[in-house]
Enzyme design. Structure first.
Site, mmCIF file in Angstrom:
data_model
loop_
_atom_site.group_PDB
_atom_site.id
_atom_site.type_symbol
_atom_site.label_atom_id
_atom_site.label_comp_id
_atom_site.label_asym_id
_atom_site.label_seq_id
_atom_site.Cartn_x
_atom_site.Cartn_y
_atom_site.Cartn_z
ATOM 1 N N ALA A 12 -7.404 2.862 -5.900
ATOM 2 C CA ALA A 12 -7.759 1.878 -6.928
ATOM 3 C C ALA A 12 -8.493 2.466 -8.142
ATOM 4 O O ALA A 12 -8.200 2.062 -9.276
ATOM 5 C CB ALA A 12 -8.580 0.746 -6.312
ATOM 6 N N ARG A 34 -12.156 -5.946 3.780
ATOM 7 C CA ARG A 34 -12.416 -6.433 5.145
ATOM 8 C C ARG A 34 -13.902 -6.379 5.458
ATOM 9 O O ARG A 34 -14.425 -7.239 6.171
ATOM 10 C CB ARG A 34 -11.633 -5.590 6.152
ATOM 11 C CG ARG A 34 -10.134 -5.855 6.149
ATOM 12 C CD ARG A 34 -9.444 -4.998 7.178
ATOM 13 N NE ARG A 34 -9.657 -3.572 6.936
ATOM 14 C CZ ARG A 34 -9.380 -2.612 7.803
ATOM 15 N NH1 ARG A 34 -8.902 -2.920 8.996
ATOM 16 N NH2 ARG A 34 -9.588 -1.337 7.497
ATOM 17 N N TYR A 55 -9.917 -11.837 1.103
ATOM 18 C CA TYR A 55 -8.763 -11.725 0.224
ATOM 19 C C TYR A 55 -8.323 -13.104 -0.264
ATOM 20 O O TYR A 55 -7.912 -13.263 -1.417
ATOM 21 C CB TYR A 55 -7.596 -11.057 0.954
ATOM 22 C CG TYR A 55 -7.859 -9.655 1.459
ATOM 23 C CD1 TYR A 55 -8.790 -8.817 0.851
ATOM 24 C CD2 TYR A 55 -7.166 -9.156 2.560
ATOM 25 C CE1 TYR A 55 -9.020 -7.537 1.304
ATOM 26 C CE2 TYR A 55 -7.393 -7.869 3.031
ATOM 27 C CZ TYR A 55 -8.323 -7.069 2.413
ATOM 28 O OH TYR A 55 -8.546 -5.801 2.865
ATOM 29 N N HIS A 76 1.504 -5.635 2.191
ATOM 30 C CA HIS A 76 1.912 -5.891 0.806
ATOM 31 C C HIS A 76 2.630 -7.225 0.654
ATOM 32 O O HIS A 76 2.327 -8.013 -0.245
ATOM 33 C CB HIS A 76 2.807 -4.761 0.304
ATOM 34 C CG HIS A 76 2.074 -3.486 0.052
ATOM 35 N ND1 HIS A 76 2.695 -2.351 -0.423
ATOM 36 C CD2 HIS A 76 0.769 -3.156 0.208
ATOM 37 C CE1 HIS A 76 1.814 -1.382 -0.552
ATOM 38 N NE2 HIS A 76 0.639 -1.838 -0.165
ATOM 39 N N LYS A 94 3.274 0.635 -4.236
ATOM 40 C CA LYS A 94 4.495 0.968 -3.530
ATOM 41 C C LYS A 94 4.141 1.553 -2.168
ATOM 42 O O LYS A 94 3.023 2.056 -2.018
ATOM 43 C CB LYS A 94 5.343 1.928 -4.368
ATOM 44 C CG LYS A 94 4.772 3.333 -4.515
ATOM 45 C CD LYS A 94 3.678 3.424 -5.521
ATOM 46 C CE LYS A 94 2.800 4.632 -5.263
ATOM 47 N NZ LYS A 94 1.532 4.544 -5.947
ATOM 48 N N ARG A 162 -1.524 5.807 7.105
ATOM 49 C CA ARG A 162 -0.185 6.092 6.589
ATOM 50 C C ARG A 162 0.777 6.593 7.662
ATOM 51 O O ARG A 162 1.968 6.725 7.414
ATOM 52 C CB ARG A 162 -0.281 7.087 5.432
ATOM 53 C CG ARG A 162 -0.820 6.443 4.162
ATOM 54 C CD ARG A 162 -1.094 7.451 3.076
ATOM 55 N NE ARG A 162 -2.342 8.150 3.295
ATOM 56 C CZ ARG A 162 -2.867 9.033 2.443
ATOM 57 N NH1 ARG A 162 -2.214 9.325 1.325
ATOM 58 N NH2 ARG A 162 -4.013 9.623 2.691
ATOM 59 N N ASP A 174 5.570 6.351 2.570
ATOM 60 C CA ASP A 174 4.420 6.694 1.737
ATOM 61 C C ASP A 174 4.752 7.710 0.659
ATOM 62 O O ASP A 174 4.343 7.559 -0.489
ATOM 63 C CB ASP A 174 3.290 7.230 2.616
ATOM 64 C CG ASP A 174 1.965 7.235 1.893
ATOM 65 O OD1 ASP A 174 1.548 8.316 1.428
ATOM 66 O OD2 ASP A 174 1.362 6.163 1.742
#
Length: 325
Positions: A12, A34, A55, A76, A94, A162, A174
């Site tokens: 981010a 979270r 969220y 996502h 993505k 991942r 990924d």
């Protein structure tokens, strides 16, 4: 534009916070994670004024115009759908979803709403990608005979999210989503998977640590992608297109503001070009804002994401691995 963030993700700061400082009219206004304490620490570090408890609170915040979704891959679709239902524009990291069926669901939910939903293939918004796509589109290389793309980097932390199947992990998801998307951008039409080979994790053979896939291209050409988070190919971020008139070779198409190389040979004449300037993330955020304001700047809309996720599903099937859930 006021943007809310779902999750205190490592990507981010580069992908949104620093980019927002370079794009007029953008404020990162709220965040939730979270762990609320972690979100609060993240907010203090990055000067985000509002910390929400969940969220859901971000998505439903009436003061926000858009939501940025940098959550694990498997979340996502759920949160992009929630943001669309709440009337928010979405910039989603993505890969867009876990599989093509989810991508179709998101595409259909966004259709007719007037909302901008953009998959965050940031490289696609940089002048280098525009030049690469233009070379193919304008026919400078003649008929395309071969397209090769790669995205390989080392990630030996095998308990990283991942690598988690339930979170739609794997090297193809990924890292390989870049290679698949770039292959599509440089092909004269949609590729078709012909074969794939995965190197699975020992601890979970459903998850690929590396993937190679082959394709046929419209017009009779062939293609290949290579993706890895742990293999003998430690680092490779390359694209190569061979046509009847010449070759285009690119090193580091993903972050060309860092060291990169672009080489074009047509009819025996070779030229090199330099691309740098602003980070890909700045170009992407600027395009997102422009799209929200009604300009046709969204190069990675849900239709494009459906095509990418369909290829990813096809690669997993060809490699004998289950689709991501």
């Amino acid at each position: 534009m006021r943007i809310g963030v779902l999750g205190a993700a490592r990507i981010a700061p580069a992908a949104l916070f620093r980019a927002a400082q370079a794009v007029d009219g953008v404020e990162v206004a709220a965040i939730a994670a979270r762990d609320r304490a972690r979100a609060a620490r993240f907010a203090r570090r990055h000067h985000i004024p509002t910390v929400h408890d969940s969220y859901d609170d971000v998505v439903s915040d009436p003061s926000l115009d858009a939501v940025y979704v940098p959550l694990p891959n498997g979340l996502h679709a759920r949160w992009t759908l929630a943001a669309i239902a709440a009337g928010k524009h979405v910039l989603c990291e993505k890969p867009f979803t876990s599989n093509a069926a989810q991508a179709i669901e998101v595409r259909d939910a966004a259709a007719g709403t007037g909302l901008v939903v953009m998959e965050a293939f940031h490289y696609r918004y940089h002048p280098l990608a525009r030049r690469m796509a233009g070379v193919v589109r304008e026919g400078l290389l003649g008929a395309i005979e071969r397209v090769e793309t790669s995205m390989c980097f080392p990630l030996p932390r095998f308990r990283d999210i991942r690598y988690q199947y339930d979170l739609a992990g794997g090297a193809l998801m990924d890292a390989g989503c870049y290679a698949v998307h770039c292959l599509r951008m440089l092909s004269p039409g949609e590729p078709v998977v012909t074969a794939a080979h995965a190197l699975p994790l020992r601890r979970d053979p459903r998850v690929d640590r590396a993937m190679t896939a082959d394709f046929t291209l419209p017009g009779g050409g062939t293609g290949r992608i290579q993706a890895s988070m742990w293999s003998s190919t430690v680092l490779s971020i390359r694209a190569k297109v061979v046509g009847t008139r010449g070759t285009m070779s690119v090193f580091n198409y993903a972050t060309p503001q860092l060291p990169s190389r672009f080489s074009l040979t047509v009819d025996g004449r070779r030229q090199q070009e330099r691309f740098g300037g602003e980070p890909t993330y700045v170009h992407q955020l600027r395009a997102f804002v422009a799209a929200v304001h009604g300009r046709r700047t969204n190069l990675t809309p849900p239709d494009d994401s459906v095509a990418t996720m369909s290829l990813i599903d096809g690669i997993y099937e060809a490699a004998g691995l289950p689709l991501r859930p």
